[in-house]
Design an enzyme around this catalytic site. Structure first.
Site, PDB file in Angstrom:
ATOM      1  N   TRP A 186       0.858  -1.162  -0.052  1.00  0.00           N
ATOM      2  CA  TRP A 186       0.128  -0.179   0.046  1.00  0.00           C
ATOM      3  C   TRP A 186       0.887   1.168   0.015  1.00  0.00           C
ATOM      4  O   TRP A 186       1.841   1.416   0.911  1.00  0.00           O
ATOM      5  CB  TRP A 186      -0.790  -0.008   1.176  1.00  0.00           C
ATOM      6  CG  TRP A 186      -1.617   1.370   1.326  1.00  0.00           C
ATOM      7  CD1 TRP A 186      -2.667   1.968   0.328  1.00  0.00           C
ATOM      8  CD2 TRP A 186      -1.147   2.493   2.147  1.00  0.00           C
ATOM      9  NE1 TRP A 186      -2.841   3.164   0.812  1.00  0.00           N
ATOM     10  CE2 TRP A 186      -2.068   3.517   1.964  1.00  0.00           C
ATOM     11  CE3 TRP A 186      -0.439   2.642   3.519  1.00  0.00           C
ATOM     12  CZ2 TRP A 186      -2.302   4.787   2.539  1.00  0.00           C
ATOM     13  CZ3 TRP A 186      -0.427   3.747   4.228  1.00  0.00           C
ATOM     14  CH2 TRP A 186      -1.230   4.957   3.850  1.00  0.00           C
ATOM     15  N   GLU A 227      -2.724  -2.949  -2.634  1.00  0.00           N
ATOM     16  CA  GLU A 227      -4.162  -2.325  -2.025  1.00  0.00           C
ATOM     17  C   GLU A 227      -4.537  -1.030  -2.654  1.00  0.00           C
ATOM     18  O   GLU A 227      -3.548  -0.088  -2.904  1.00  0.00           O
ATOM     19  CB  GLU A 227      -3.831  -2.139  -0.538  1.00  0.00           C
ATOM     20  CG  GLU A 227      -5.135  -1.422   0.169  1.00  0.00           C
ATOM     21  CD  GLU A 227      -4.694  -1.521   1.881  1.00  0.00           C
ATOM     22  OE1 GLU A 227      -3.552  -1.768   2.091  1.00  0.00           O
ATOM     23  OE2 GLU A 227      -5.477  -1.106   2.497  1.00  0.00           O
ATOM     24  N   LYS A 229      -6.956   2.399  -3.028  1.00  0.00           N
ATOM     25  CA  LYS A 229      -7.580   3.561  -1.870  1.00  0.00           C
ATOM     26  C   LYS A 229      -8.154   4.633  -2.617  1.00  0.00           C
ATOM     27  O   LYS A 229      -7.613   5.154  -3.659  1.00  0.00           O
ATOM     28  CB  LYS A 229      -6.423   3.973  -0.888  1.00  0.00           C
ATOM     29  CG  LYS A 229      -6.900   4.762   0.151  1.00  0.00           C
ATOM     30  CD  LYS A 229      -5.982   4.844   1.373  1.00  0.00           C
ATOM     31  CE  LYS A 229      -6.495   5.801   2.435  1.00  0.00           C
ATOM     32  NZ  LYS A 229      -5.613   5.859   3.503  1.00  0.00           N
ATOM     33  N   ASP A 260      -9.698  -3.043   0.794  1.00  0.00           N
ATOM     34  CA  ASP A 260      -9.620  -2.611   2.169  1.00  0.00           C
ATOM     35  C   ASP A 260     -11.225  -2.211   2.346  1.00  0.00           C
ATOM     36  O   ASP A 260     -11.563  -1.247   1.644  1.00  0.00           O
ATOM     37  CB  ASP A 260      -8.798  -1.540   2.576  1.00  0.00           C
ATOM     38  CG  ASP A 260      -8.812  -1.207   4.065  1.00  0.00           C
ATOM     39  OD1 ASP A 260      -9.808  -0.598   4.266  1.00  0.00           O
ATOM     40  OD2 ASP A 260      -7.608  -0.910   4.632  1.00  0.00           O
ATOM     41  N   HIS A 263     -11.866   1.834   2.044  1.00  0.00           N
ATOM     42  CA  HIS A 263     -11.242   2.542   0.884  1.00  0.00           C
ATOM     43  C   HIS A 263     -12.146   3.098  -0.462  1.00  0.00           C
ATOM     44  O   HIS A 263     -11.576   2.863  -1.335  1.00  0.00           O
ATOM     45  CB  HIS A 263      -9.775   1.784   0.379  1.00  0.00           C
ATOM     46  CG  HIS A 263      -9.083   1.647   1.470  1.00  0.00           C
ATOM     47  ND1 HIS A 263      -7.606   1.343   1.243  1.00  0.00           N
ATOM     48  CD2 HIS A 263      -8.926   2.152   2.763  1.00  0.00           C
ATOM     49  CE1 HIS A 263      -6.823   1.565   2.271  1.00  0.00           C
ATOM     50  NE2 HIS A 263      -7.334   2.075   3.267  1.00  0.00           N
ATOM     51  N   HIS A 287      -8.688  -6.626   3.620  1.00  0.00           N
ATOM     52  CA  HIS A 287      -8.324  -5.694   4.844  1.00  0.00           C
ATOM     53  C   HIS A 287      -9.765  -5.571   5.541  1.00  0.00           C
ATOM     54  O   HIS A 287     -10.366  -4.687   5.273  1.00  0.00           O
ATOM     55  CB  HIS A 287      -7.687  -4.341   4.684  1.00  0.00           C
ATOM     56  CG  HIS A 287      -6.117  -4.444   4.622  1.00  0.00           C
ATOM     57  ND1 HIS A 287      -5.137  -3.518   4.672  1.00  0.00           N
ATOM     58  CD2 HIS A 287      -5.512  -5.702   4.706  1.00  0.00           C
ATOM     59  CE1 HIS A 287      -4.058  -4.185   4.750  1.00  0.00           C
ATOM     60  NE2 HIS A 287      -4.076  -5.270   4.783  1.00  0.00           N
ATOM     61  N   ASP A 295     -12.439   6.625   5.782  1.00  0.00           N
ATOM     62  CA  ASP A 295     -11.705   5.493   6.063  1.00  0.00           C
ATOM     63  C   ASP A 295     -11.107   5.558   7.395  1.00  0.00           C
ATOM     64  O   ASP A 295      -9.900   6.149   7.755  1.00  0.00           O
ATOM     65  CB  ASP A 295     -10.376   5.630   5.072  1.00  0.00           C
ATOM     66  CG  ASP A 295      -9.315   4.544   5.479  1.00  0.00           C
ATOM     67  OD1 ASP A 295      -9.924   3.451   5.774  1.00  0.00           O
ATOM     68  OD2 ASP A 295      -8.317   4.878   5.022  1.00  0.00           O
ATOM     69  N   ASP A 297     -10.673   3.632   9.903  1.00  0.00           N
ATOM     70  CA  ASP A 297     -10.097   2.295  10.532  1.00  0.00           C
ATOM     71  C   ASP A 297     -10.531   1.973  12.087  1.00  0.00           C
ATOM     72  O   ASP A 297      -9.791   1.904  12.893  1.00  0.00           O
ATOM     73  CB  ASP A 297      -8.642   2.661  10.627  1.00  0.00           C
ATOM     74  CG  ASP A 297      -8.070   2.642   9.361  1.00  0.00           C
ATOM     75  OD1 ASP A 297      -7.996   1.640   8.341  1.00  0.00           O
ATOM     76  OD2 ASP A 297      -7.673   3.716   8.619  1.00  0.00           O
ATOM     77  N   ASP A 327      -7.304  -4.472   9.763  1.00  0.00           N
ATOM     78  CA  ASP A 327      -6.649  -3.401   9.733  1.00  0.00           C
ATOM     79  C   ASP A 327      -7.431  -2.362  10.209  1.00  0.00           C
ATOM     80  O   ASP A 327      -8.334  -1.717   9.652  1.00  0.00           O
ATOM     81  CB  ASP A 327      -6.523  -2.815   7.962  1.00  0.00           C
ATOM     82  CG  ASP A 327      -5.670  -1.872   7.948  1.00  0.00           C
ATOM     83  OD1 ASP A 327      -5.263  -1.296   8.915  1.00  0.00           O
ATOM     84  OD2 ASP A 327      -5.609  -1.194   6.722  1.00  0.00           O
TER      85      ASP A 327
HETATM   86  C1  RNT Z   1      -3.979   2.568   4.810  1.00  0.00           C
HETATM   87  C2  RNT Z   1      -4.056   1.120   4.272  1.00  0.00           C
HETATM   88  C3  RNT Z   1      -3.028   0.413   4.894  1.00  0.00           C
HETATM   89  C4  RNT Z   1      -2.541   0.554   6.336  1.00  0.00           C
HETATM   90  C5  RNT Z   1      -1.769  -0.569   7.016  1.00  0.00           C
HETATM   91  C6  RNT Z   1      -1.008   0.156   8.198  1.00  0.00           C
HETATM   92  O1  RNT Z   1      -5.336   3.267   4.249  1.00  0.00           O
HETATM   93  O2  RNT Z   1      -5.061   0.499   4.669  1.00  0.00           O
HETATM   94  O3  RNT Z   1      -3.184  -1.037   4.704  1.00  0.00           O
HETATM   95  O4  RNT Z   1      -3.725   0.679   7.071  1.00  0.00           O
HETATM   96  O5  RNT Z   1      -0.713  -1.004   6.065  1.00  0.00           O
HETATM   97 ZN    ZN Z   2      -5.441  -1.420   4.691  1.00  0.00          ZN
END
Ligand code: RNT
Ligand code: ZN
Length: 420
Positions: A186, A227, A229, A260, A263, A287, A295, A297, A327
């Protein structure tokens, strides 16, 4: 709940599920062995051990709960505790920034397995596989948010070398652990405002990635993923590795695509994308995260989307084609509890998927009886899956209900509160 109650609950549940045509023993067995890759970075707010003081790259941790793990010893101690609450097969998902440098002068472009030997020893002790990530953030060689698509050749080269080192190290992880290592790429590269030339960065990114993957690695052992985003903090208008870019790159290079959950546009869900993407790529990495309006998390909860993701995997028989990693990073609550809640939910949703009377639902759909399909989908929610979960935790020797919460609290008082 005591053991007697759990067993009584399970007896009832087993019969109820058998009535619906579901074998509870098989569901537990089937989902227990699906590896969940535990994101190490929940334990220390994504800081790592290779020199960063703050987090950058368009991601952010909020909160300042006491007891952040600041050393390898602290992080592994916390992980061991967290692991004890999480049933089933686990892998540890490491970032390169968690290097325990064997030479303090060594930088990310030159890391070797030597810098990760303490992790290998720990993983062996815990009997847990290792997944890996290059760390394209929180580092002075970043060109703002740009890494592999920087206009500076020197910067690009540094990060290309980093990618290569990470693939090499992952090969050692696979050898040492006797199981493959998934390596997720990523890159935060992007612009706050609308670019004039949106193509040039993508050309550079492609060149850099191609250079990284030109090294000789064994794809049976090292499994790279890209990945995508939509946006990051400070990169709201444009990201180089967008959905179309990452999917296209993965497709054309035979790599995994990493989806993810946070994302995409707020109304888009990754559960809707899995079977579409798997028509064309061999395997995907997930993820598992929880976006709240963006996003963010957040810690994964057992919400409809989490269940839908796991239903997609299990109902479609994609267990071998979908790698599951978490994640999330939350520093506003006890970090071990965050791991426990997020990973237990992820495992629980997998189990619930395997407990769904899917054959009946599938038949209704094939018969065009959508009334029955909807009715069965809703009735499914009334089956006593929680009683199976409790029994499963008991069998796996993992505390359930209040027990693990009390244990986390005790650890907080005896260990976390004593940390600076
Ligand atoms: C960031 C991505 C990525 C990170 C990790 C720490 O938006 O989701 O995967 O969260 O690699
Ligand atoms: Zn991620």
């Amino acid at each position: 709940m005591n053991e007697k109650q759990i067993l009584a609950g399970y007896e009832y549940a087993k019969e109820a599920f058998a009535d619906a045509g579901v074998d509870t023993e098989q569901a537990m067995e089937q989902t227990n062995r699906i590896p969940l890759s535990v994101n190490c970075w929940q334990g220390d707010d994504v800081i790592g051990f290779d020199g960063a003081k703050t987090l950058s790259g368009g991601i952010a941790v909020t909160g300042s709960y006491r007891g952040r793990a600041a050393t390898f010893q602290q992080l592994t101690a916390d992980l061991e505790k967290a692991y004890s609450y999480i049933p089933g097969v686990k892998k540890l998902n490491l970032h390169a920034s968690y290097a325990i440098k064997s030479d303090p002068e060594r930088d990310r472009d030159a890391y070797t397995i030597e810098d990760f030997l303490p992790w290998v020893a720990w993983a062996k002790k815990m009997n847990t596989g290792l997944d890996f990530n290059p760390t394209y953030f929180s580092h002075p060689e970043m060109d703002g948010d740009f890494s592999l698509s920087s206009f500076s050749e020197k910067t690009r080269q540094f990060w290309i070398d980093h990618g290569k080192r990470v693939l090499e190290i992952a090969g050692h992880f696979a050898d040492q652990m006797g199981q493959p290592s998934v390596v997720n790429f990523w890159m935060p590269d992007g612009y706050k405002d609308t670019p004039v030339d949106s193509a040039v960065r993508r050309r550079l990114m492609t060149e850099s990635l191609d250079e990284i993957f030109s090294i000789d690695y064994d794809p049976a052992k090292v499994i790279p993923a890209i990945e995508s985003k939509l946006f990051g903090i400070g990169a709201e208008s444009y990201t180089v590795a967008s959905h179309e870019y990452a999917l296209g790159y993965a497709l054309s290079r035979g790599l995994l695509y990493c989806l993810d959950a946070g994302h995409f546009h707020p109304t888009e869900v990754i559960s809707a994308k899995i079977s579409a993407v798997l028509q064309f790529v061999d395997r995907v990495l997930l993820h598992v995260s929880r976006p709240v309006r963006w996003d963010s998390d957040h810690v994964v909860t057992h919400d409809d989307e989490l269940q839908r993701i796991m239903d997609e995997i299990v109902f479609n028989g994609f267990e071998e084609r979908v790698f599951i990693g978490t994640d999330f990073f939350d520093a506003s609550i006890n970090r071990l509890a965050a791991w426990a809640i997020g990973l237990r939910n992820t495992r629980k949703a997998l189990l619930y998927a395997a407990l769904a009377p899917v054959e009946k639902m599938r038949r209704a759909e094939a018969d065009g009886d959508y009334t029955l399909r909807l009715a069965l989908q809703e009735e499914r929610k009334n089956l006593p899956a929680a009683a199976v979960w409790n029994y499963y935790c008991l069998k796996q020797d993992v505390p359930q209900g209040r027990d693990w919460i009390d244990d986390v609290k005790a650890y907080e008082e005896s260990v976390l509160e004593k940390r600076q």
